[in-house]
Design a protein around this motif. Structure first.
Motif, PDB file in Angstrom:
ATOM      1  N   GLU A   1       0.809  -1.229   0.000  1.00 64.87           N
ATOM      2  CA  GLU A   1       0.000   0.000   0.000  1.00 64.87           C
ATOM      3  C   GLU A   1       0.837   1.271   0.000  1.00 64.87           C
ATOM      4  O   GLU A   1       0.294   2.378  -0.090  1.00 64.87           O
ATOM      5  CB  GLU A   1      -0.952   0.011   1.198  1.00 64.87           C
ATOM      6  N   ASP A   2       2.151   1.133   0.088  1.00 64.95           N
ATOM      7  CA  ASP A   2       3.033   2.299  -0.015  1.00 64.95           C
ATOM      8  C   ASP A   2       3.261   2.710  -1.464  1.00 64.95           C
ATOM      9  O   ASP A   2       3.842   3.777  -1.730  1.00 64.95           O
ATOM     10  CB  ASP A   2       4.387   2.016   0.641  1.00 64.95           C
ATOM     11  N   SER A   3       2.831   1.898  -2.389  1.00 67.46           N
ATOM     12  CA  SER A   3       3.010   2.230  -3.808  1.00 67.46           C
ATOM     13  C   SER A   3       2.283   3.532  -4.123  1.00 67.46           C
ATOM     14  O   SER A   3       1.074   3.655  -3.893  1.00 67.46           O
ATOM     15  CB  SER A   3       2.461   1.103  -4.688  1.00 67.46           C
ATOM     16  N   ALA A   4       3.016   4.511  -4.641  1.00 65.99           N
ATOM     17  CA  ALA A   4       2.450   5.837  -4.875  1.00 65.99           C
ATOM     18  C   ALA A   4       3.521   6.714  -5.506  1.00 65.99           C
ATOM     19  O   ALA A   4       4.681   6.312  -5.660  1.00 65.99           O
ATOM     20  CB  ALA A   4       1.980   6.467  -3.560  1.00 65.99           C
ATOM     21  N   MET A   5       3.105   7.938  -5.827  1.00 64.85           N
ATOM     22  CA  MET A   5       4.066   8.978  -6.237  1.00 64.85           C
ATOM     23  C   MET A   5       4.434   9.777  -4.998  1.00 64.85           C
ATOM     24  O   MET A   5       3.557  10.187  -4.228  1.00 64.85           O
ATOM     25  CB  MET A   5       3.444   9.920  -7.259  1.00 64.85           C
ATOM     26  N   TYR A   6       5.711  10.016  -4.839  1.00 62.29           N
ATOM     27  CA  TYR A   6       6.201  10.764  -3.690  1.00 62.29           C
ATOM     28  C   TYR A   6       6.911  12.021  -4.172  1.00 62.29           C
ATOM     29  O   TYR A   6       7.767  11.967  -5.054  1.00 62.29           O
ATOM     30  CB  TYR A   6       7.156   9.910  -2.853  1.00 62.29           C
TER      31      TYR A   6
END
Lengths: 110, 113
Positions: free
Chosen positions: A80-85
């Motif tokens: 669930e950490d998959s994302a744009m940072y």
């Protein structure tokens, strides 16, 4: 001029592995540094900021003035950490110009 | 609370057409911002406002105008749309004091043909 550099456009790790998203900045004064995250189909939201010295969702970031860095770290990545940072800098002195890096897309594989 | 609300969510325009993007916030925030987000470019500040009736230029203001007639609303206008303005537009707001974070809207995806 202020500049924020995120050298990795893409970063892929496996679940449970440590993750570090790099952020370097260019600014002669004492900036405020932030990490924003944008999950798929969601709005950009603040993850953490250096003045709070907090841990959010297991992420931490330490401001290193000597190396002008504000790397984001998490010891055990989750899917669930998959994302744009996005790393962002706010100059001192009341400027409203929040300067963003170009972002790093993190993918955590199962 | 809705937070920051942007309308519309999507729009397709022809070159030369005009339109206005609306940003509304219900948090009584003093500061409001308009950004554009382009692939590989991150977010770039277009215009911002530090209070009702005030506006200021950001990093990429050309081709855009803004107005802040009411504290809760910040409008972004394109007088004559160009294909280079195809982008995702984000509005944000924040309260005082200066170390408060910005709260973002969901974005408006704008395509100029």
């Amino acid at each position: 001029a202020q500049r924020v550099t995120q050298p990795e456009k893409l970063l892929s790790v496996f679940k449970g592995a440590p993750v570090e998203l790099k952020c370097n900045y260019s600014y002669s004064g004492s900036p405020e540094l932030f990490w924003y995250v944008q999950y798929s189909r969601q709005r950009l939201q603040l993850l953490l900021r250096h003045i709070s010295r907090e841990s959010i969702k297991g992420f931490t970031a330490d401001l290193n003035k000597g190396e002008t860095s504000f790397h984001l770290k998490k010891p055990f990545a989750q899917e669930e950490d998959s994302a744009m940072y996005y790393c962002a800098l706010k100059p001192q002195g009341g400027s409203e110009k929040l300067v963003f890096g170009k972002g790093t897309k993190l993918t955590v594989n199962p | 609370n809705a937070g920051v609300t942007q309308t519309p969510k999507f729009r397709v325009l022809k070159t030369g057409q005009s339109m206005t993007l609306l940003c509304a916030q219900d948090m009584n925030h003093e500061y409001m911002y308009w950004y554009r987000q382009d692939p590989g470019m991150g977010l770039r500040l277009i215009h911002y406002s530090v209070g009702e009736g005030t506006t200021a230029k950001g990093e990429v203001p050309d081709g855009y105008n803004v107005s802040r007639l009411k504290k809760q609303n910040f409008l972004l206008g394109l007088e004559s749309a160009a294909p280079s303005q195809t982008s995702v537009y984000f509005c944000a707001s924040r309260g005082a004091p200066g170390n408060q974070p910005q709260h973002f809207g969901d974005g408006t995806r704008l395509s100029i043909l």
